[in-house]
Design an enzyme around this catalytic site. Structure first.
Site, PDB file in Angstrom:
ATOM      1  N   SER A   1       0.823  -1.196   0.000  1.00  0.00           N
ATOM      2  CA  SER A   1       0.000   0.000   0.000  1.00  0.00           C
ATOM      3  C   SER A   1       0.871   1.266   0.000  1.00  0.00           C
ATOM      4  O   SER A   1       1.682   1.451  -0.909  1.00  0.00           O
ATOM      5  CB  SER A   1      -0.954  -0.035   1.198  1.00  0.00           C
ATOM      6  OG  SER A   1      -2.010   0.885   1.044  1.00  0.00           O
TER       7      SER A   1
ATOM      8  N   ASP B   1      -5.877  -3.775  -2.084  1.00  0.00           N
ATOM      9  CA  ASP B   1      -4.800  -3.433  -1.148  1.00  0.00           C
ATOM     10  C   ASP B   1      -4.103  -4.659  -0.548  1.00  0.00           C
ATOM     11  O   ASP B   1      -4.750  -5.598  -0.084  1.00  0.00           O
ATOM     12  CB  ASP B   1      -5.392  -2.580  -0.024  1.00  0.00           C
ATOM     13  CG  ASP B   1      -4.341  -1.853   0.789  1.00  0.00           C
ATOM     14  OD1 ASP B   1      -3.598  -2.519   1.541  1.00  0.00           O
ATOM     15  OD2 ASP B   1      -4.256  -0.616   0.662  1.00  0.00           O
TER      16      ASP B   1
END
Length: 344
Positions: free
Chosen positions: A81, A193
């Site tokens: 991320s 993610d």
């Protein structure tokens, strides 16, 4: 045969025997002990695993800055991320001061492209283009340091590690927070993610060949209160889901650095300076432990390397002074430079 002629061989052999025996007062000089050189042990590969945490990711810049200031430069980089964003820039060759300059000049609008027809989700194309521009449009395998961006395959929940291909696209896939970003379609799969399955990608750094992994954990710890925004709710939910997995993976790191950024919100980009400072503070506090563990591991590796490459002990026969009679009649053992007998 005349007596004088019968004595002739004995008269000729006598001086040779005396010469071979030598004088009792003269001690022969032993041959030098062969010395074999051992190749130096390879230098430890330090890897850094940068965790997810949205705007808290600026703390990674401060950590890297302090590591390099103390002579510790990671040679492999993995990121999840927000950690994949910083990781890609660092792997491209940017130093931490250049990254800090980019952070201060970052306009949030330059990486956020909201699409109304998708329910107000961020598309992520702007983030992809932003990263690709900063890395000079190089693919992952063209970066200066080995780099891995970790994402989650939406169809089956599997952890996916991108080590090849479009750098910006891999970062976009790693940063696509569910409910905030649209999933990224690559090939026939969709990705979200990486924090869902690998909040701090220690294992990915190991896969890249790191001998010593420094993990940077900026994940949100549940504060006991409800977040005030939708992004905060999603970010905290992901943090809670991945907390158990994160603990297991963090246990496989050599050092874990935890900047105190829990008070910084996931969309609080105005706090980037504070996040960088907290990263610096946390890295400095961990520096004595990092240096001690690195030195200990290097000693262990050096000893194991020396034992593995140690030359065989010289044969005792090769350490003895060859007798003069043996030299004369060619009966001594011949040895090579390492002190081992040479087969005739």
């Amino acid at each position: 045969m005349r007596p004088a002629l019968r004595l002739l061989p004995a008269l000729l052999l006598g001086p040779l025997l005396l010469a071979a025996c030598g004088s009792d007062n003269v001690k022969p000089t032993p041959p030098p002990v062969p010395v074999a050189t051992v190749p130096p042990a390879p230098k430890l590969k330090v890897g850094i695993a940068l965790g997810g945490g949205a705007a808290k990711g600026f703390a990674h810049i401060g950590v890297i800055k302090m590591l390099e200031a103390n002579g510790i430069e990671p040679v492999v980089v993995s990121g999840t991320s927000a950690g994949s964003v910083v990781g890609a820039l660092y792997a491209s060759g940017m130093d931490p001061f250049q990254m800090q300059k980019q952070a201060f000049s970052l306009d949030e609008a330059s990486i956020r492209d909201v699409r109304l027809f998708s329910g107000g989700l961020v598309q992520g194309q702007k983030l992809q283009d932003y990263v690709n521009d900063l890395v000079g449009k190089r693919t992952i395998q063209q970066l200066k340091k080995p780099f891995a961006a970790v994402s989650t395959q939406l169809e089956n929940g599997e952890r996916t590690v991108f080590v090849r291909g479009n750098t910006g696209q891999a970062v976009r896939a790693s940063s696509s927070i569910p409910g905030v970003f649209e999933p990224v379609v690559i090939g026939k799969a969709s990705y979200v993610d990486g924090g869902v399955v690998s909040p701090v990608p220690v294992d990915a750094a190991r896969q890249l060949g790191a001998d010593f992994v420094i993990a940077v954990d900026i994940s949100t710890k549940a504060p006991g209160t409800k977040p005030g925004s939708m992004l905060g709710i999603v970010n905290q939910s992901i943090g809670i889901m991945g907390q158990r997995l994160g603990e297991q993976e963090l246990a496989r790191a050599d050092i874990v650095i935890r900047p105190k950024v829990n008070d910084i919100g996931p969309a609080d980009f105005e706090q980037k300076n504070n996040a960088i400072l907290e990263g610096e503070r946390a890295a400095l506090a961990a520096m004595p432990q990092i240096k001690a563990k690195l030195a200990e591991l290097q000693r262990t590796r050096t000893a194991a390397h020396a034992a593995k490459h140690a030359p065989p002990k010289p044969d005792p026969r090769c350490l003895e002074e060859p007798s003069r009679l043996g030299k004369l009649f060619g009966r001594d053992v011949k040895c090579d430079a390492s002190g081992q007998p040479v087969k005739p």
